[in-house]
Design a protein around this motif. Structure first.
Motif, PDB file in Angstrom:
ATOM      1  N   ILE A  93      39.401  46.151  45.973  1.00 12.67           N
ATOM      2  CA  ILE A  93      40.564  45.257  46.397  1.00 12.67           C
ATOM      3  C   ILE A  93      41.083  45.295  47.568  1.00 12.67           C
ATOM      4  O   ILE A  93      41.542  44.465  48.321  1.00 12.67           O
ATOM      5  CB  ILE A  93      41.463  45.047  44.991  1.00 12.67           C
ATOM      6  CG1 ILE A  93      40.736  44.576  43.725  1.00 12.67           C
ATOM      7  CG2 ILE A  93      42.652  44.074  45.423  1.00 12.67           C
ATOM      8  CD1 ILE A  93      41.455  44.975  42.553  1.00 12.67           C
ATOM      9  N   LEU A  94      41.700  46.534  47.917  1.00 16.48           N
ATOM     10  CA  LEU A  94      42.119  46.998  48.963  1.00 16.48           C
ATOM     11  C   LEU A  94      41.437  46.639  50.482  1.00 16.48           C
ATOM     12  O   LEU A  94      41.707  45.917  51.095  1.00 16.48           O
ATOM     13  CB  LEU A  94      42.469  48.598  49.148  1.00 16.48           C
ATOM     14  CG  LEU A  94      43.150  48.899  50.614  1.00 16.48           C
ATOM     15  CD1 LEU A  94      44.564  48.242  50.780  1.00 16.48           C
ATOM     16  CD2 LEU A  94      43.188  50.552  50.410  1.00 16.48           C
ATOM     17  N   SER A  95      39.733  46.971  50.282  1.00 15.93           N
ATOM     18  CA  SER A  95      39.215  46.573  51.538  1.00 15.93           C
ATOM     19  C   SER A  95      39.102  45.125  51.759  1.00 15.93           C
ATOM     20  O   SER A  95      39.182  44.665  52.819  1.00 15.93           O
ATOM     21  CB  SER A  95      37.769  47.140  51.150  1.00 15.93           C
ATOM     22  OG  SER A  95      37.971  48.637  50.953  1.00 15.93           O
ATOM     23  N   LEU A 111      49.988  47.167  44.351  1.00 15.40           N
ATOM     24  CA  LEU A 111      49.319  47.000  45.755  1.00 15.40           C
ATOM     25  C   LEU A 111      50.052  45.737  46.445  1.00 15.40           C
ATOM     26  O   LEU A 111      50.478  45.854  47.350  1.00 15.40           O
ATOM     27  CB  LEU A 111      47.741  46.947  45.516  1.00 15.40           C
ATOM     28  CG  LEU A 111      47.001  46.745  46.887  1.00 15.40           C
ATOM     29  CD1 LEU A 111      47.236  47.803  47.759  1.00 15.40           C
ATOM     30  CD2 LEU A 111      45.555  46.559  46.465  1.00 15.40           C
ATOM     31  N   LEU A 112      49.747  44.659  45.660  1.00 19.67           N
ATOM     32  CA  LEU A 112      50.235  43.344  46.141  1.00 19.67           C
ATOM     33  C   LEU A 112      51.710  43.158  46.165  1.00 19.67           C
ATOM     34  O   LEU A 112      52.182  42.665  47.098  1.00 19.67           O
ATOM     35  CB  LEU A 112      49.747  42.139  45.144  1.00 19.67           C
ATOM     36  CG  LEU A 112      48.152  41.746  45.468  1.00 19.67           C
ATOM     37  CD1 LEU A 112      47.778  40.959  44.263  1.00 19.67           C
ATOM     38  CD2 LEU A 112      47.728  41.520  46.628  1.00 19.67           C
ATOM     39  N   GLN A 167      52.628  39.292  52.299  1.00 20.83           N
ATOM     40  CA  GLN A 167      53.534  38.803  50.975  1.00 20.83           C
ATOM     41  C   GLN A 167      52.559  38.257  49.988  1.00 20.83           C
ATOM     42  O   GLN A 167      51.533  37.437  50.062  1.00 20.83           O
ATOM     43  CB  GLN A 167      54.543  37.725  51.272  1.00 20.83           C
ATOM     44  CG  GLN A 167      55.413  38.083  52.337  1.00 20.83           C
ATOM     45  CD  GLN A 167      56.502  39.481  52.255  1.00 20.83           C
ATOM     46  OE1 GLN A 167      56.716  39.602  51.068  1.00 20.83           O
ATOM     47  NE2 GLN A 167      56.688  40.086  53.158  1.00 20.83           N
ATOM     48  N   THR A 168      52.924  38.407  48.478  1.00 25.56           N
ATOM     49  CA  THR A 168      52.273  37.638  47.444  1.00 25.56           C
ATOM     50  C   THR A 168      53.253  37.058  46.495  1.00 25.56           C
ATOM     51  O   THR A 168      54.347  37.571  46.174  1.00 25.56           O
ATOM     52  CB  THR A 168      51.700  38.627  46.713  1.00 25.56           C
ATOM     53  OG1 THR A 168      50.434  39.395  47.463  1.00 25.56           O
ATOM     54  CG2 THR A 168      50.796  38.220  45.500  1.00 25.56           C
ATOM     55  N   ALA A 216      48.644  35.149  43.596  1.00 22.99           N
ATOM     56  CA  ALA A 216      47.943  35.920  42.517  1.00 22.99           C
ATOM     57  C   ALA A 216      48.602  35.552  41.159  1.00 22.99           C
ATOM     58  O   ALA A 216      49.678  35.161  40.934  1.00 22.99           O
ATOM     59  CB  ALA A 216      48.139  37.287  42.885  1.00 22.99           C
ATOM     60  N   SER A 217      47.845  35.769  40.175  1.00 26.88           N
ATOM     61  CA  SER A 217      48.278  35.773  38.940  1.00 26.88           C
ATOM     62  C   SER A 217      49.250  36.790  38.309  1.00 26.88           C
ATOM     63  O   SER A 217      48.874  38.036  38.767  1.00 26.88           O
ATOM     64  CB  SER A 217      47.177  35.532  38.008  1.00 26.88           C
ATOM     65  OG  SER A 217      46.359  36.623  37.929  1.00 26.88           O
TER      66      SER A 217
END
Ligand code: PLP
Length: 393
Positions: free
Chosen positions: A91-93, A118-119, A129-130, A107-108
């Motif tokens: 996910i990070l990559s 992380l987000l 930003q998420t 994102a959900s």
């Protein structure tokens, strides 16, 4: 196995990606080597510059890792796949490769806990930003979009409530605005759901779960079109969260039994969910394979079956939920999932223990909720084990 489209998914799980070496081994070879040698200085230079294809160093590529990548790509119907050290590093990559400071993600709000962290707390420090929205509310995704939105990220079914996101609807919304859709396919695996066929741009895996299937190693992967996975590869080879050759070999062996495991675990989960739904001490069962699930029809269109994760609420609160756990002699008290051994978790005090009670309430994770990741034991033994605790509350 030149053209994966010629074969069924069961066959691909056993054979895709394998190339024999000079020894003609039948099982996949394990190349435990950090680097590779060259025949000349000129070849070394050509390999390093990328002029000549071939292995250089196992942070970049390794034949055992490549076999796992090719097999998983075939299963997901993807052009290419990049393996990583864990699901989180996948996910990070993906985000480091495809997003930059100033970009925005939708994102959900039911994502895996570490993904939320992380987000929600790490990436904002780097200018990404998420906005978190409900998994099931397509209009909320649309409303959260901004001109700088680059990525939609979701996980379906969600953990632990098994909420279903409408992948085709969100894919249409994303595509219309040039946004990428990435789906964490950990719970279904490509055997039950192929997000790329449903319109997603990328699939992410925690290979640690069902792909290994026996609780042995950590691993992850990103699959999709080569133009996107190449970007992920460029980040990975430099930053280094690469899958080890040994773990890739274990995962190759795990994939060979993926189809029979997930189908059997899923059918046992359905039997267990039906039994729980009838139980007088159970208030509610969350399982996409039950007609009582609010998105039963969507799940039927999108997944071949309900999967191996069942959650349910007991009549009572934390003491009653804990009593069920503590009375079990067979089910493992652990948060891992996707194993052949059935596991039982109290999300509010473990996997979701670090978020605030308000966030837990918003996510629908109460003190009365338990999550089961069904393994391969006999259903009657699982029922007998749960019955001990349920009948005592
Ligand atoms: C476990 C999990 C992850 C993270 O994977 P690791 O291999 O533990 O890093 C991501 N998403 C989902 C849905 C998971 O269950």
């Amino acid at each position: 196995m030149k053209n994966s489209r010629d074969y069924s998914i069961e066959t691909l799980a056993v054979r895709a990606g394998q190339e024999r070496s000079q020894f003609n081994e039948h099982s996949e070879a394990l190349y435990l080597t950090s680097s590779f040698v060259f025949t000349s200085a000129a070849q070394a230079a050509a390999r390093f510059s990328g002029e000549e294809e071939g292995n250089v160093y196992s942070r970049f590529t390794n034949p055992t890792v490549a076999a796992f990548q090719d097999r998983l790509a075939a299963l997901e119907g993807a052009e290419a796949c990049i393996a990583t050290a864990s699901g989180m590093s996948a996910i990070l990559s993906l985000i480091m490769a495809l997003c930059s400071a100033g970009d925005h993600i939708v994102a959900s709000n039911g994502l895996f806990g570490a993904t939320q962290q992380l987000l929600g707390t790490i990436l904002p420090r780097f200018g990404i930003q998420t906005s978190f929205v409900s998994q099931t509310d397509v209009a909320a995704w649309q409303a959260a979009m901004r001109p700088e939105t680059r990525l939609f990220f979701l996980e379906t079914p969600s953990n632990p409530l098994t909420e279903i996101a409408d992948i085709p609807a969100l894919a249409r919304l994303a595509r219309a605005r040039g946004v990428l859709l990435a789906v964490d396919n950990c719970f279904c695996t490509p055997i039950l759901q192929r997000p790329l066929d449903l319109g997603a741009d990328l699939v992410v895996h925690s290979a640690t779960k069902f792909l290994d299937g026996q609780g042995r190693v950590l691993g992850g992967a990103v699959a999709g079109p080569r133009r996107l996975t190449d970007e992920v590869f460029r980040f990975l080879r430099t930053a280094g969260p690469t899958l080890s050759a040994f773990n890739a070999w274990v995962l190759l062996k795990g994939l060979e039994t993926l189809q029979i495991r997930i189908e059997t675990q899923s059918s046992r989960a359905l039997q267990l969910a039906r039994w729980l739904e009838e139980h007088s001490r159970v208030a509610r069962v969350h399982y996409p394979g039950l007609p009582s699930h609010p998105q039963f029809d969507l799940a039927r269109r999108q997944q071949h079956s309900g999967g191996a994760i069942v959650s349910f609420t007991v009549k009572g609160g934390r003491p009653e939920a804990w009593k069920v756990i503590d009375s079990c002699r067979l089910l493992s008290i652990t948060a891992n999932l996707g194993d052949t051994k059935t596991t039982l978790t109290h999300p509010a005090s473990t996997t979701h223990g670090r978020i605030t009670p308000e966030q837990r309430a918003a996510a629908g994770i109460g003190e009365d909720l338990l999550r089961i990741a069904v393994g391969l034991e006999a259903v009657t033994d699982l029922q007998n084990d749960l019955e001990r605790g349920l009948s005592s509350i």
